[in-house]
Scaffold this motif. Structure first.
Motif, PDB file in Angstrom:
ATOM      1  N   PHE A  88       0.814  -1.216   0.000  1.00 36.03           N
ATOM      2  CA  PHE A  88       0.000   0.000   0.000  1.00 36.03           C
ATOM      3  C   PHE A  88       0.846   1.264   0.000  1.00 36.03           C
ATOM      4  N   ASP A  89       1.901   1.293   0.789  1.00 42.73           N
ATOM      5  CA  ASP A  89       2.723   2.501   0.887  1.00 42.73           C
ATOM      6  C   ASP A  89       3.358   2.879  -0.446  1.00 42.73           C
ATOM      7  N   ALA A  90       3.630   1.882  -1.281  1.00 41.62           N
ATOM      8  CA  ALA A  90       4.222   2.163  -2.590  1.00 41.62           C
ATOM      9  C   ALA A  90       3.158   2.470  -3.637  1.00 41.62           C
ATOM     10  N   ARG A  91       2.018   1.819  -3.538  1.00 39.13           N
ATOM     11  CA  ARG A  91       0.991   1.950  -4.578  1.00 39.13           C
ATOM     12  C   ARG A  91       0.076   3.158  -4.378  1.00 39.13           C
ATOM     13  N   TYR A  92      -0.070   3.620  -3.145  1.00 38.13           N
ATOM     14  CA  TYR A  92      -0.905   4.789  -2.893  1.00 38.13           C
ATOM     15  C   TYR A  92      -0.049   6.042  -3.015  1.00 38.13           C
ATOM     16  N   ILE A  93      -0.348   6.852  -4.006  1.00 41.30           N
ATOM     17  CA  ILE A  93       0.411   8.081  -4.243  1.00 41.30           C
ATOM     18  C   ILE A  93      -0.543   9.258  -4.092  1.00 41.30           C
ATOM     19  N   LYS A  94      -0.423   9.946  -2.976  1.00 42.01           N
ATOM     20  CA  LYS A  94      -1.333  11.048  -2.665  1.00 42.01           C
ATOM     21  C   LYS A  94      -0.932  12.330  -3.378  1.00 42.01           C
ATOM     22  N   ASP A  95       0.373  12.569  -3.464  1.00 42.19           N
ATOM     23  CA  ASP A  95       0.873  13.817  -4.040  1.00 42.19           C
ATOM     24  C   ASP A  95       0.800  13.774  -5.571  1.00 42.19           C
ATOM     25  N   TYR A  96       0.081  14.719  -6.160  1.00 44.68           N
ATOM     26  CA  TYR A  96      -0.116  14.710  -7.608  1.00 44.68           C
ATOM     27  C   TYR A  96       1.163  15.033  -8.377  1.00 44.68           C
ATOM     28  N   ASP A  97       2.040  15.834  -7.812  1.00 41.96           N
ATOM     29  CA  ASP A  97       3.312  16.114  -8.487  1.00 41.96           C
ATOM     30  C   ASP A  97       4.141  14.838  -8.599  1.00 41.96           C
ATOM     31  N   GLU A  98       4.165  14.078  -7.526  1.00 46.15           N
ATOM     32  CA  GLU A  98       4.877  12.799  -7.547  1.00 46.15           C
ATOM     33  C   GLU A  98       4.237  11.847  -8.551  1.00 46.15           C
ATOM     34  N   LEU A  99       2.907  11.849  -8.591  1.00 44.93           N
ATOM     35  CA  LEU A  99       2.192  10.985  -9.530  1.00 44.93           C
ATOM     36  C   LEU A  99       2.506  11.368 -10.973  1.00 44.93           C
ATOM     37  N   ALA A 100       2.587  12.666 -11.246  1.00 43.47           N
ATOM     38  CA  ALA A 100       2.902  13.135 -12.598  1.00 43.47           C
ATOM     39  C   ALA A 100       4.288  12.667 -13.026  1.00 43.47           C
ATOM     40  N   ARG A 101       5.256  12.787 -12.118  1.00 42.13           N
ATOM     41  CA  ARG A 101       6.621  12.354 -12.444  1.00 42.13           C
ATOM     42  C   ARG A 101       6.680  10.848 -12.676  1.00 42.13           C
ATOM     43  N   LEU A 102       5.960  10.100 -11.846  1.00 42.92           N
ATOM     44  CA  LEU A 102       5.979   8.646 -11.970  1.00 42.92           C
ATOM     45  C   LEU A 102       5.340   8.192 -13.283  1.00 42.92           C
ATOM     46  N   ILE A 133      -6.916  13.713 -14.619  1.00 40.29           N
ATOM     47  CA  ILE A 133      -6.676  13.361 -16.024  1.00 40.29           C
ATOM     48  C   ILE A 133      -5.549  14.221 -16.595  1.00 40.29           C
ATOM     49  N   LYS A 134      -5.563  15.502 -16.266  1.00 39.36           N
ATOM     50  CA  LYS A 134      -4.528  16.411 -16.762  1.00 39.36           C
ATOM     51  C   LYS A 134      -3.163  16.068 -16.180  1.00 39.36           C
ATOM     52  N   ILE A 135      -3.149  15.575 -14.946  1.00 42.50           N
ATOM     53  CA  ILE A 135      -1.890  15.194 -14.300  1.00 42.50           C
ATOM     54  C   ILE A 135      -1.323  13.921 -14.925  1.00 42.50           C
ATOM     55  N   VAL A 136      -2.170  12.918 -15.086  1.00 44.80           N
ATOM     56  CA  VAL A 136      -1.712  11.606 -15.574  1.00 44.80           C
ATOM     57  C   VAL A 136      -1.558  11.596 -17.090  1.00 44.80           C
ATOM     58  N   ARG A 137      -2.459  12.281 -17.794  1.00 48.17           N
ATOM     59  CA  ARG A 137      -2.498  12.251 -19.264  1.00 48.17           C
ATOM     60  C   ARG A 137      -2.377  10.811 -19.767  1.00 48.17           C
ATOM     61  N   PRO A 138      -3.383  10.005 -19.437  1.00 47.97           N
ATOM     62  CA  PRO A 138      -3.292   8.569 -19.729  1.00 47.97           C
ATOM     63  C   PRO A 138      -3.368   8.265 -21.220  1.00 47.97           C
ATOM     64  N   ASP A 139      -2.811   7.128 -21.575  1.00 49.74           N
ATOM     65  CA  ASP A 139      -2.985   6.637 -22.943  1.00 49.74           C
ATOM     66  C   ASP A 139      -4.439   6.237 -23.163  1.00 49.74           C
ATOM     67  N   ILE A 140      -5.029   5.623 -22.125  1.00 52.81           N
ATOM     68  CA  ILE A 140      -6.423   5.199 -22.181  1.00 52.81           C
ATOM     69  C   ILE A 140      -7.139   5.687 -20.926  1.00 52.81           C
ATOM     70  N   LEU A 141      -8.271   6.354 -21.113  1.00 45.11           N
ATOM     71  CA  LEU A 141      -9.124   6.771 -20.002  1.00 45.11           C
ATOM     72  C   LEU A 141     -10.384   5.914 -20.033  1.00 45.11           C
ATOM     73  N   ILE A 142     -10.617   5.175 -18.965  1.00 49.61           N
ATOM     74  CA  ILE A 142     -11.783   4.297 -18.877  1.00 49.61           C
ATOM     75  C   ILE A 142     -12.897   5.015 -18.127  1.00 49.61           C
ATOM     76  N   ALA A 143     -14.110   4.977 -18.685  1.00 44.34           N
ATOM     77  CA  ALA A 143     -15.239   5.666 -18.064  1.00 44.34           C
ATOM     78  C   ALA A 143     -16.501   4.824 -18.191  1.00 44.34           C
ATOM     79  N   THR A 144     -17.500   5.162 -17.381  1.00 49.98           N
ATOM     80  CA  THR A 144     -18.808   4.533 -17.503  1.00 49.98           C
ATOM     81  C   THR A 144     -19.660   5.341 -18.479  1.00 49.98           C
ATOM     82  N   GLN A 145     -20.806   4.810 -18.827  1.00 46.90           N
ATOM     83  CA  GLN A 145     -21.639   5.427 -19.856  1.00 46.90           C
ATOM     84  C   GLN A 145     -22.144   6.811 -19.465  1.00 46.90           C
ATOM     85  N   GLU A 146     -22.336   7.046 -18.169  1.00 48.39           N
ATOM     86  CA  GLU A 146     -22.906   8.322 -17.743  1.00 48.39           C
ATOM     87  C   GLU A 146     -21.850   9.354 -17.347  1.00 48.39           C
ATOM     88  N   THR A 147     -20.569   9.035 -17.483  1.00 46.08           N
ATOM     89  CA  THR A 147     -19.530   9.930 -16.982  1.00 46.08           C
ATOM     90  C   THR A 147     -19.342  11.172 -17.850  1.00 46.08           C
TER      91      THR A 147
END
Length: 206
Positions: free
Chosen positions: A14-28, A119-133
């Motif tokens: 959990f400590d490695a997989r949970y990334i609270k800080d968005y700047d850290e997430l962007a770099r990763l 979404i802007k932080i991660v800029r994913p290759d694929i964004l998964i959503a539900t029909q109503e999103t």
């Protein structure tokens, strides 16, 4: 930043997989994409985790190599679904998701975050959503500016948190009704007997 190999391990870490800080997430995520891995992003409250959630997460992972899941904070869930939600606090929901084999990274989505911030932080290759999103116009905007492709998944199971809660409430109401029907006649008779007894009791002379 280097990729922590533990996010790809078999244990929850959990400590490695949970990334609270968005700047850290962007770099990763930038580093992950830099080594040629495809990043998938999805989000939700994942309250009262059930089969539909599990199948949705599993399906999302099929679209890439690394699955990042944004989890709505308690405040965000209350704002969207009412004061009696969530049923499970955010820390527990985060940990449940980390324990899912398909999930690589989790992060928290706060109530007052700006629109599409994760979404802007991660800029994913694929964004998964539900029909109503998202509307079709929003999907066009997302694909042109913030992600490679938006994939809309149909419900992966008939069950949902809201329907389960409705069923539980109906069962509870029925159970309460049955119990009251059994007990009320006896309680009413007790009250009547007490009232009659007090009325018939001789009054003491003052």
């Amino acid at each position: 930043m280097p990729i922590d190999a533990s996010i790809f391990g078999n244990s929850s870490n959990f400590d490695a997989r949970y990334i609270k800080d968005y700047d850290e997430l962007a770099r990763l995520t930038e580093h992950i994409k830099g080594v040629g891995l495809k990043v998938v992003l999805t989000s939700g409250s994942f309250d009262f985790y059930h089969l539909g959630h599990a199948l949705y997460i599993e399906k999302a992972k099929e679209y890439g190599d690394v699955l990042i899941v944004g989890v709505d904070s308690d405040e965000k869930v209350r704002e969207r679904k009412g004061l009696n939600r969530p049923l499970y606090p955010q820390d527990e929901r985060l940990r449940i998701l980390v324990c899912q084999r398909s999930v690589d990274i989790v992060t928290l989505k706060e109530l007052n975050s700006t629109k599409w911030l994760l979404i802007k932080i991660v800029r994913p290759d694929i964004l998964i959503a539900t029909q109503e999103t998202y509307s079709s116009e929003e999907i066009d905007e997302l694909e042109s500016e913030f992600c490679g492709k938006v994939v809309v998944l149909e419900p992966q199971a008939k069950t949902s948190t809201s329907s389960r809660l409705r069923d539980l409430n109906m069962e509870l109401a029925t159970d309460i009704g049955d119990r009251l029907a059994e007990r009320i006649p006896g309680l009413v008779q007790e009250v009547i007997d007490e009232a009659v007894g007090r009325h018939d009791k001789p009054k003491e002379n003052s």
